[in-house]
Design an enzyme around this catalytic site. Structure first.
Site, PDB file in Angstrom:
ATOM      1  N   GLY A   5      -8.415   5.886  -1.535  1.00 23.14           N
ATOM      2  CA  GLY A   5      -7.377   6.810  -1.082  1.00 23.14           C
ATOM      3  C   GLY A   5      -6.958   7.889  -2.064  1.00 23.14           C
ATOM      4  O   GLY A   5      -6.511   8.956  -1.663  1.00 23.14           O
ATOM      5  N   ASP A  18       3.775   1.657  -1.272  1.00 22.11           N
ATOM      6  CA  ASP A  18       4.446   1.127  -0.086  1.00 22.11           C
ATOM      7  C   ASP A  18       5.232  -0.113  -0.516  1.00 22.11           C
ATOM      8  O   ASP A  18       6.384   0.006  -0.943  1.00 22.11           O
ATOM      9  CB  ASP A  18       3.359   0.845   0.965  1.00 22.11           C
ATOM     10  CG  ASP A  18       3.907   0.298   2.270  1.00 22.11           C
ATOM     11  OD1 ASP A  18       5.133   0.322   2.454  1.00 22.11           O
ATOM     12  OD2 ASP A  18       3.102  -0.153   3.111  1.00 22.11           O
TER      13      ASP A  18
HETATM   14  P1  5GP Z   1       1.268  -1.222  -1.395  1.00 19.59           P
HETATM   15  O1  5GP Z   1       0.320  -2.134  -2.106  1.00 19.59           O
HETATM   16  O2  5GP Z   1       2.162  -0.422  -2.287  1.00 19.59           O
HETATM   17  O3  5GP Z   1       1.995  -1.885  -0.279  1.00 19.59           O
HETATM   18  O4  5GP Z   1       0.398  -0.188  -0.614  1.00 19.59           O
HETATM   19  C1  5GP Z   1      -0.452   0.652  -1.257  1.00 19.59           C
HETATM   20  C2  5GP Z   1      -1.765   0.750  -0.509  1.00 19.59           C
HETATM   21  O5  5GP Z   1      -1.647   0.418   0.893  1.00 19.59           O
HETATM   22  C3  5GP Z   1      -2.202   2.182  -0.552  1.00 19.59           C
HETATM   23  O6  5GP Z   1      -3.064   2.405  -1.662  1.00 19.59           O
HETATM   24  C4  5GP Z   1      -2.898   2.360   0.772  1.00 19.59           C
HETATM   25  O7  5GP Z   1      -4.266   1.993   0.610  1.00 19.59           O
HETATM   26  C5  5GP Z   1      -2.253   1.374   1.711  1.00 19.59           C
HETATM   27  N1  5GP Z   1      -1.200   2.011   2.543  1.00 19.59           N
HETATM   28  C6  5GP Z   1       0.127   1.744   2.498  1.00 19.59           C
HETATM   29  N2  5GP Z   1       0.795   2.507   3.380  1.00 19.59           N
HETATM   30  C7  5GP Z   1      -0.142   3.285   3.999  1.00 19.59           C
HETATM   31  C8  5GP Z   1      -0.059   4.303   5.007  1.00 19.59           C
HETATM   32  O8  5GP Z   1       0.997   4.680   5.526  1.00 19.59           O
HETATM   33  N3  5GP Z   1      -1.231   4.875   5.376  1.00 19.59           N
HETATM   34  C9  5GP Z   1      -2.442   4.521   4.840  1.00 19.59           C
HETATM   35  N4  5GP Z   1      -3.524   5.156   5.285  1.00 19.59           N
HETATM   36  N5  5GP Z   1      -2.541   3.574   3.882  1.00 19.59           N
HETATM   37  C10 5GP Z   1      -1.401   2.962   3.461  1.00 19.59           C
HETATM   38 MG    MG Z   2      -5.123   2.153  -1.542  1.00 18.85          MG
END
Ligand code: 5GP
Ligand code: MG
Length: 176
Positions: A38, A97
């Site tokens: 990403g 996120d």
């Molecule tokens: P975390 O580990 O902070 O919950 O999420 C980070 C990862 O989750 C990001 O690098 C991404 O790959 C995925 N992610 C979280 N939210 C989104 C979103 O709204 N859209 C997309 N495409 N990926 C997300």
């Molecule tokens: Mg990611």
């Protein structure tokens, strides 16, 4: 699909992000570590705005998800080919996120002996992180919606959009 951040807004935000990073490191050498897949669009735009000596590495953090719902996380730091021992490291991700990706990645990068680890993200979803962690550099705070574009995918699609859009239920059907 509804546009949340236009191409122009992204460009302006990333210029400001580069300025903040540059002011922080004051010309000191830096290793930027992009979290695949990403962050690659941000990485490509950001490094070309930074006028400090820098190296680029990649790591992989993937949760095998089914569209918008994440599964267990797989982290691979074996792709780091250079020595980051004693270097300042800036981890770059597309979106923060719940924070679990960076939470799991930071200790694994730390094992490689950098002198510092900081984090920069393009987007942060407000109020989703229950961990004691905050990215050091944040480009945009966004509401809690599933977004795509500018590197972010849905089922590996939409990474090539030049803007960030909120995915709507009608976009989630019949994707090939
Ligand atoms: P975390 O580990 O902070 O919950 O999420 C980070 C990862 O989750 C990001 O690098 C991404 O790959 C995925 N992610 C979280 N939210 C989104 C979103 O709204 N859209 C997309 N495409 N990926 C997300
Ligand atoms: Mg990611």
């Amino acid at each position: 699909m509804k546009t949340l951040l236009t191409e122009d807004q992204l460009k302006q935000g990333i210029v400001q992000l580069a300025e903040k990073i540059q002011a922080h490191y004051q010309g000191k050498p830096l290793t930027i570590v992009g979290v695949m897949i990403g962050s690659v669009v941000l990485l490509a735009d950001l490094i070309r705005l930074l006028k400090i000596p820098l190296r680029v590495e990649l790591v992989q953090a993937r949760s095998d998800h089914n569209g918008t719902r994440p599964g267990p996380m797989v982290i691979n730091t074996d792709l780091i080919s250079g020595n980051i021992q004693g270097r300042d490291v800036l981890l770059i991700d597309d979106i923060f996120d719940t924070g679990h990706t960076l939470w799991e990645l930071i200790p694994q990068i730390d094992e490689l002996g950098p002198s510092s680890i900081r984090t920069a993200v393009l987007l942060r979803k407000i109020g989703q992180c229950k961990l004691d962690l905050k990215p050091d550099f944040i480009c945009f705070d966004i509401p809690n919606a599933f977004v795509v574009g500018y590197g972010l995918d849905y089922l590996d699609l939409y990474r090539n959009l030049r803007y960030i859009a909120v995915l709507e239920p009608s976009d989630m059907k019949d994707k090939k």
